[in-house]
Scaffold this motif. Structure first.
Motif, mmCIF file in Angstrom:
data_model
loop_
_atom_site.group_PDB
_atom_site.id
_atom_site.type_symbol
_atom_site.label_atom_id
_atom_site.label_comp_id
_atom_site.label_asym_id
_atom_site.label_seq_id
_atom_site.Cartn_x
_atom_site.Cartn_y
_atom_site.Cartn_z
ATOM 1 N N GLU A 34 0.826 -1.208 0.000
ATOM 2 C CA GLU A 34 0.000 0.000 0.000
ATOM 3 C C GLU A 34 0.861 1.259 0.000
ATOM 4 O O GLU A 34 0.599 2.201 -0.749
ATOM 5 C CB GLU A 34 -0.936 -0.008 1.217
ATOM 6 N N ARG A 35 1.914 1.270 0.820
ATOM 7 C CA ARG A 35 2.762 2.472 0.822
ATOM 8 C C ARG A 35 3.546 2.596 -0.484
ATOM 9 O O ARG A 35 3.792 3.708 -0.955
ATOM 10 C CB ARG A 35 3.648 2.542 2.059
ATOM 11 N N ASN A 72 -1.233 16.016 -0.890
ATOM 12 C CA ASN A 72 -1.599 16.274 0.506
ATOM 13 C C ASN A 72 -2.307 15.066 1.117
ATOM 14 O O ASN A 72 -1.952 14.612 2.211
ATOM 15 C CB ASN A 72 -2.478 17.526 0.575
ATOM 16 N N ALA A 73 -3.290 14.543 0.419
ATOM 17 C CA ALA A 73 -4.038 13.381 0.925
ATOM 18 C C ALA A 73 -3.137 12.159 1.040
ATOM 19 O O ALA A 73 -3.203 11.420 2.037
ATOM 20 C CB ALA A 73 -5.225 13.085 0.008
ATOM 21 N N ASP A 74 -2.288 11.952 0.043
ATOM 22 C CA ASP A 74 -1.383 10.811 0.083
ATOM 23 C C ASP A 74 -0.407 10.914 1.257
ATOM 24 O O ASP A 74 -0.094 9.922 1.903
ATOM 25 C CB ASP A 74 -0.601 10.686 -1.222
ATOM 26 N N THR A 75 0.077 12.113 1.526
ATOM 27 C CA THR A 75 1.020 12.302 2.625
ATOM 28 C C THR A 75 0.350 12.050 3.972
ATOM 29 O O THR A 75 0.945 11.454 4.868
ATOM 30 C CB THR A 75 1.632 13.713 2.572
ATOM 31 N N LYS A 76 -0.888 12.460 4.112
ATOM 32 C CA LYS A 76 -1.629 12.191 5.353
ATOM 33 C C LYS A 76 -1.801 10.691 5.557
ATOM 34 O O LYS A 76 -1.722 10.199 6.682
ATOM 35 C CB LYS A 76 -2.983 12.885 5.320
ATOM 36 N N LYS A 77 -2.036 9.974 4.485
ATOM 37 C CA LYS A 77 -2.210 8.525 4.571
ATOM 38 C C LYS A 77 -0.870 7.822 4.767
ATOM 39 O O LYS A 77 -0.760 6.865 5.537
ATOM 40 C CB LYS A 77 -2.879 8.009 3.300
ATOM 41 N N PHE A 78 0.158 8.316 4.077
ATOM 42 C CA PHE A 78 1.459 7.657 4.035
ATOM 43 C C PHE A 78 2.039 7.411 5.423
ATOM 44 O O PHE A 78 2.551 6.335 5.710
ATOM 45 C CB PHE A 78 2.417 8.495 3.188
ATOM 46 N N VAL A 79 1.951 8.398 6.274
ATOM 47 C CA VAL A 79 2.565 8.289 7.602
ATOM 48 C C VAL A 79 1.945 7.171 8.433
ATOM 49 O O VAL A 79 2.567 6.657 9.352
ATOM 50 C CB VAL A 79 2.528 9.649 8.340
ATOM 51 N N THR A 80 0.756 6.747 8.085
ATOM 52 C CA THR A 80 0.080 5.676 8.838
ATOM 53 C C THR A 80 0.488 4.285 8.366
ATOM 54 O O THR A 80 0.053 3.292 8.944
ATOM 55 C CB THR A 80 -1.454 5.799 8.705
ATOM 56 N N LEU A 81 1.312 4.219 7.335
ATOM 57 C CA LEU A 81 1.612 2.941 6.684
ATOM 58 C C LEU A 81 2.958 2.338 7.104
ATOM 59 O O LEU A 81 3.586 1.623 6.330
ATOM 60 C CB LEU A 81 1.567 3.118 5.166
ATOM 61 N N PHE A 82 3.371 2.582 8.344
ATOM 62 C CA PHE A 82 4.661 2.076 8.815
ATOM 63 C C PHE A 82 4.551 1.404 10.184
ATOM 64 O O PHE A 82 5.268 1.753 11.115
ATOM 65 C CB PHE A 82 5.690 3.212 8.851
ATOM 66 N N ALA A 103 10.138 10.761 15.885
ATOM 67 C CA ALA A 103 9.807 12.192 15.959
ATOM 68 C C ALA A 103 10.264 12.914 14.685
ATOM 69 O O ALA A 103 9.526 13.751 14.145
ATOM 70 C CB ALA A 103 10.441 12.823 17.192
ATOM 71 N N GLU A 104 11.467 12.584 14.203
ATOM 72 C CA GLU A 104 11.968 13.206 12.981
ATOM 73 C C GLU A 104 11.133 12.775 11.773
ATOM 74 O O GLU A 104 10.852 13.569 10.886
ATOM 75 C CB GLU A 104 13.447 12.866 12.738
ATOM 76 N N TRP A 105 10.752 11.491 11.761
ATOM 77 C CA TRP A 105 9.912 10.970 10.681
ATOM 78 C C TRP A 105 8.581 11.709 10.638
ATOM 79 O O TRP A 105 8.141 12.183 9.593
ATOM 80 C CB TRP A 105 9.716 9.466 10.868
ATOM 81 N N LYS A 106 7.962 11.861 11.801
ATOM 82 C CA LYS A 106 6.680 12.552 11.867
ATOM 83 C C LYS A 106 6.844 14.022 11.471
ATOM 84 O O LYS A 106 6.012 14.568 10.741
ATOM 85 C CB LYS A 106 6.061 12.438 13.256
ATOM 86 N N ALA A 107 7.928 14.652 11.914
ATOM 87 C CA ALA A 107 8.164 16.056 11.572
ATOM 88 C C ALA A 107 8.331 16.238 10.062
ATOM 89 O O ALA A 107 7.796 17.201 9.485
ATOM 90 C CB ALA A 107 9.395 16.577 12.308
ATOM 91 N N ALA A 108 9.058 15.329 9.423
ATOM 92 C CA ALA A 108 9.237 15.414 7.968
ATOM 93 C C ALA A 108 7.902 15.256 7.257
ATOM 94 O O ALA A 108 7.597 15.988 6.303
ATOM 95 C CB ALA A 108 10.227 14.346 7.501
#
Length: 151
Positions: A34-35, A72-82, A103-108
């Motif tokens: 998915e990611r 924008n939508a993909d980036t919001k979804k992307f962070v949940t795929l790890f 924390a750095e991952w979430k900040a990016a």
């Protein structure tokens, strides 16, 4: 050989292959796929944006806005795929840094969301405005890939 010893030998002989199956089962291949699909969509969006910027495609403000909204939508979804069970397998290119430096991952990721949202809010009406907005957005891609992607 005594029955208990025979049972132990059989159990040990089966333990290796079963353990290997357990490792494979622990890999969340669905979320990895998915990611990867989200990243392919981001690539298509970037290609479409570059075509608008280079004049290969006539500038269309609605199309430009759609590209930014998709990113924008993909980036919001992307962070949940790890999740933890998706560190390996499926030809993932995710760097261990994602899990080691959350924390750095979430900040990016949050920066990409903020930059795409700012570009959306700006509603670039012409190619010059879109190019300026997209340049800021695209800078996030390279920075994140350097830190959080394994080539």
């Amino acid at each position: 050989m005594r029955p208990i010893a025979r049972t132990l030998v059989i159990a040990l002989a089966l333990a290796g292959p079963l353990a290997a199956l357990g490792v494979a089962a622990a890999q969340n291949l669905d979320v990895i796929a998915e990611r990867q699909a989200v990243m392919k969509q981001n690539g298509r969006s970037a290609k479409a944006a570059n075509a608008l910027i280079k004049g290969e495609t006539p500038y269309d403000a609605a199309a430009a806005l759609q590209i930014l909204q998709t990113l924008n939508a993909d980036t919001k979804k992307f962070v949940t795929l790890f999740p933890e069970d998706s560190k390996t397998g499926g030809k993932t290119e995710a760097s261990p840094a994602i899990w080691e430096k959350p924390a750095e991952w979430k900040a990016a990721n949050d920066k990409m969301i903020a930059d795409t949202q700012a570009a959306i809010d700006a509603k670039p009406a012409d190619v010059a405005a879109f190019k300026a907005a997209f340049t800021t957005v695209a800078a996030n891609c390279g920075g994140c890939h350097k830190q959080f992607r394994v080539d």
